[in-house]
Write a protein that holds these residues in place. Structure first.
Motif, PDB file in Angstrom:
ATOM      1  N   ASN A  53       0.801  -1.223   0.000  1.00  0.00           N
ATOM      2  CA  ASN A  53       0.000   0.000   0.000  1.00  0.00           C
ATOM      3  C   ASN A  53       0.838   1.278   0.000  1.00  0.00           C
ATOM      4  N   GLN A  54       1.919   1.305   0.778  1.00  0.00           N
ATOM      5  CA  GLN A  54       2.756   2.505   0.883  1.00  0.00           C
ATOM      6  C   GLN A  54       4.225   2.158   0.607  1.00  0.00           C
ATOM      7  N   PRO A  55       4.526   1.606  -0.554  1.00  0.00           N
ATOM      8  CA  PRO A  55       5.914   1.206  -0.830  1.00  0.00           C
ATOM      9  C   PRO A  55       6.779   2.401  -1.223  1.00  0.00           C
ATOM     10  N   GLU A  56       8.079   2.180  -1.129  1.00  0.00           N
ATOM     11  CA  GLU A  56       9.047   3.141  -1.642  1.00  0.00           C
ATOM     12  C   GLU A  56       9.627   2.670  -2.970  1.00  0.00           C
ATOM     13  N   LEU A  57       9.626   1.354  -3.149  1.00  0.00           N
ATOM     14  CA  LEU A  57      10.128   0.742  -4.373  1.00  0.00           C
ATOM     15  C   LEU A  57       9.127  -0.289  -4.861  1.00  0.00           C
ATOM     16  N   ILE A  58       8.790  -0.225  -6.151  1.00  0.00           N
ATOM     17  CA  ILE A  58       7.897  -1.219  -6.758  1.00  0.00           C
ATOM     18  C   ILE A  58       8.724  -2.104  -7.672  1.00  0.00           C
ATOM     19  N   ILE A  59       8.707  -3.396  -7.400  1.00  0.00           N
ATOM     20  CA  ILE A  59       9.410  -4.354  -8.247  1.00  0.00           C
ATOM     21  C   ILE A  59       8.388  -5.036  -9.146  1.00  0.00           C
ATOM     22  N   SER A  60       8.601  -4.928 -10.436  1.00  0.00           N
ATOM     23  CA  SER A  60       7.731  -5.549 -11.429  1.00  0.00           C
ATOM     24  C   SER A  60       8.360  -6.865 -11.880  1.00  0.00           C
ATOM     25  N   VAL A  61       7.586  -7.948 -11.845  1.00  0.00           N
ATOM     26  CA  VAL A  61       8.074  -9.265 -12.268  1.00  0.00           C
ATOM     27  C   VAL A  61       7.240  -9.719 -13.456  1.00  0.00           C
ATOM     28  N   GLY A  62       7.869  -9.784 -14.609  1.00  0.00           N
ATOM     29  CA  GLY A  62       7.161 -10.178 -15.836  1.00  0.00           C
ATOM     30  C   GLY A  62       7.829  -9.550 -17.030  1.00  0.00           C
ATOM     31  N   GLY A  63       7.063  -8.771 -17.772  1.00  0.00           N
ATOM     32  CA  GLY A  63       7.596  -8.079 -18.940  1.00  0.00           C
ATOM     33  C   GLY A  63       7.306  -6.596 -18.866  1.00  0.00           C
ATOM     34  N   ASP A  64       7.475  -5.915 -20.000  1.00  0.00           N
ATOM     35  CA  ASP A  64       7.209  -4.482 -20.038  1.00  0.00           C
ATOM     36  C   ASP A  64       5.742  -4.176 -19.745  1.00  0.00           C
ATOM     37  N   GLY A  65       4.855  -5.061 -20.179  1.00  0.00           N
ATOM     38  CA  GLY A  65       3.437  -4.861 -19.907  1.00  0.00           C
ATOM     39  C   GLY A  65       3.126  -4.881 -18.421  1.00  0.00           C
ATOM     40  N   THR A  66       3.837  -5.729 -17.689  1.00  0.00           N
ATOM     41  CA  THR A  66       3.649  -5.795 -16.239  1.00  0.00           C
ATOM     42  C   THR A  66       4.108  -4.507 -15.588  1.00  0.00           C
ATOM     43  N   LEU A  67       5.219  -3.957 -16.068  1.00  0.00           N
ATOM     44  CA  LEU A  67       5.702  -2.703 -15.492  1.00  0.00           C
ATOM     45  C   LEU A  67       4.745  -1.553 -15.811  1.00  0.00           C
ATOM     46  N   LEU A  68       4.154  -1.577 -17.006  1.00  0.00           N
ATOM     47  CA  LEU A  68       3.150  -0.562 -17.332  1.00  0.00           C
ATOM     48  C   LEU A  68       1.973  -0.642 -16.358  1.00  0.00           C
ATOM     49  N   SER A  69       1.551  -1.861 -16.040  1.00  0.00           N
ATOM     50  CA  SER A  69       0.461  -2.034 -15.074  1.00  0.00           C
ATOM     51  C   SER A  69       0.857  -1.502 -13.708  1.00  0.00           C
ATOM     52  N   ALA A  70       2.105  -1.774 -13.304  1.00  0.00           N
ATOM     53  CA  ALA A  70       2.587  -1.281 -12.016  1.00  0.00           C
ATOM     54  C   ALA A  70       2.621   0.247 -11.998  1.00  0.00           C
ATOM     55  N   PHE A  71       3.053   0.831 -13.109  1.00  0.00           N
ATOM     56  CA  PHE A  71       3.091   2.295 -13.211  1.00  0.00           C
ATOM     57  C   PHE A  71       1.705   2.901 -13.010  1.00  0.00           C
ATOM     58  N   HIS A  72       0.702   2.371 -13.685  1.00  0.00           N
ATOM     59  CA  HIS A  72      -0.642   2.942 -13.573  1.00  0.00           C
ATOM     60  C   HIS A  72      -1.257   2.673 -12.200  1.00  0.00           C
ATOM     61  N   ARG A  73      -0.870   1.583 -11.593  1.00  0.00           N
ATOM     62  CA  ARG A  73      -1.380   1.281 -10.244  1.00  0.00           C
ATOM     63  C   ARG A  73      -0.872   2.293  -9.235  1.00  0.00           C
ATOM     64  N   PHE A  74       0.374   2.767  -9.401  1.00  0.00           N
ATOM     65  CA  PHE A  74       0.981   3.679  -8.427  1.00  0.00           C
ATOM     66  C   PHE A  74       1.239   5.069  -9.014  1.00  0.00           C
ATOM     67  N   SER A  75       0.544   5.419 -10.096  1.00  0.00           N
ATOM     68  CA  SER A  75       0.792   6.707 -10.747  1.00  0.00           C
ATOM     69  C   SER A  75       0.450   7.900  -9.869  1.00  0.00           C
ATOM     70  N   HIS A  76      -0.345   7.675  -8.839  1.00  0.00           N
ATOM     71  CA  HIS A  76      -0.700   8.766  -7.921  1.00  0.00           C
ATOM     72  C   HIS A  76       0.396   9.031  -6.895  1.00  0.00           C
ATOM     73  N   ARG A  77       1.478   8.214  -6.901  1.00  0.00           N
ATOM     74  CA  ARG A  77       2.551   8.369  -5.917  1.00  0.00           C
ATOM     75  C   ARG A  77       3.920   8.468  -6.589  1.00  0.00           C
ATOM     76  N   LEU A  78       3.958   9.043  -7.771  1.00  0.00           N
ATOM     77  CA  LEU A  78       5.202   9.049  -8.546  1.00  0.00           C
ATOM     78  C   LEU A  78       6.332   9.821  -7.875  1.00  0.00           C
ATOM     79  N   ASN A  79       5.999  10.795  -7.030  1.00  0.00           N
ATOM     80  CA  ASN A  79       7.035  11.563  -6.337  1.00  0.00           C
ATOM     81  C   ASN A  79       7.595  10.826  -5.130  1.00  0.00           C
ATOM     82  N   GLU A  80       6.974   9.695  -4.794  1.00  0.00           N
ATOM     83  CA  GLU A  80       7.372   8.974  -3.585  1.00  0.00           C
ATOM     84  C   GLU A  80       7.952   7.596  -3.870  1.00  0.00           C
ATOM     85  N   VAL A  81       7.835   7.121  -5.104  1.00  0.00           N
ATOM     86  CA  VAL A  81       8.251   5.747  -5.397  1.00  0.00           C
ATOM     87  C   VAL A  81       9.185   5.702  -6.597  1.00  0.00           C
ATOM     88  N   SER A  82       9.922   4.620  -6.668  1.00  0.00           N
ATOM     89  CA  SER A  82      10.707   4.315  -7.861  1.00  0.00           C
ATOM     90  C   SER A  82      10.368   2.885  -8.290  1.00  0.00           C
TER      91      SER A  82
END
Length: 265
Positions: free
Chosen positions: A34-63
């Motif tokens: 819920n409140q991560p500092e780092l998001i690790i995506s496991v899969g392909g580029d599509g998975t990372l895109l999903s992770a980006f949109h899931r946490f797009s409201h916290r872009l200043n707080e996460v990598s």
């Protein structure tokens, strides 16, 4: 450090995620979805895109950090067999961050429907059902061309290697703070004329695409496919927000391009 893991539904990705969770727990690294500092995506580029949109409201707080379970991707620095090395890097706390530009998308409507805003990491496209799309293209509020064809694609530098490339767009290095407009099968004859070439728009400028009134437009924003009624126009510009990637081990961009499109091994 608090970490969230996003994975796809492939069996290999699930296995890798399970191993990663065990290693993180073993090294007392907290998993917080819920409140991560780092998001690790496991899969392909599509998975990372999903992770980006899931946490797009916290872009200043996460990598973000990508672990690829298939072939090398553009958003993934780590492979599935490098988990122990990855966790060791996390323990050293020597993270460096690299940021890439994002696309700000604003959709306006003919009626009183409020404008809708989206962020895109890769690209956005506009098409019109089975009919020719007719649109006026403005750059900084000045009419640039009247377009007729299958549609238009607008991409970020990192998204330039995706659909944009397949329709003849240029590949842009992600350090370039700009976006690209590429035509999709434009009609060019004695009556209708467009530039017919991709154009790169500076971060200080914006593009507005004014559409004929119709209910059969299809708009994609990365993996999101929306078909709203009464679209009047769509405006694109470089977003104020940027995406940050944790670069414990960062692969050079042109190496990625060569590996994806040229190398045979």
């Amino acid at each position: 450090m608090k970490i969230a893991i996003v994975h796809n539904n492939e069996e290999k990705s699930k296995e890798v995620t399970k191993k990663l969770r065990v290693l993180l727990k073993k090294n007392n690294i907290l998993i917080d979805e819920n409140q991560p500092e780092l998001i690790i995506s496991v899969g392909g580029d599509g998975t990372l895109l999903s992770a980006f949109h899931r946490f797009s409201h916290r872009l200043n707080e996460v990598s973000f950090l990508g672990v690829h379970t298939g072939h090398l991707g553009f958003y993934t620095d780590w492979r599935d067999y490098e988990l122990e090395e990855l966790v060791e890097s996390l323990m050293l706390e020597q993270e460096k961050s690299i940021s890439y530009p994002l696309l700000d998308v604003k959709i306006c409507f003919w009626d009183d429907t409020p404008d809708k805003h989206f962020l895109a990491l890769n690209e956005s496209t506009i098409k019109r059902g089975t009919r020719t799309m007719v649109a006026d293209v403005y750059i900084k509020n000045e009419l640039f061309e009247s377009f007729r064809g299958d549609g238009l694609s607008v991409s970020t530098p990192t998204g330039s290697t995706a659909y944009n490339k397949s329709i003849g767009g240029a590949v842009l290095h992600p350090s370039i703070n700009a976006f690209q407009l590429t035509e999709i099968a434009s009609l060019n004859n004695r009556v209708f004329r467009t530039l017919g070439s991709p154009i790169v728009i500076a971060h200080t400028e914006w593009v507005t695409i004014e559409l004929q009134e119709s209910s059969d437009y299809s708009i994609t924003i990365d993996q999101l496919d929306i078909r709203p009624d009464n679209i009047e126009s769509i405006q694109y510009r470089i977003a104020e927000e940027r995406i940050h990637f944790a670069s414990y081990k960062h692969m050079q961009f042109w190496h990625r391009v060569k590996d994806a499109f040229i190398s045979e091994d």
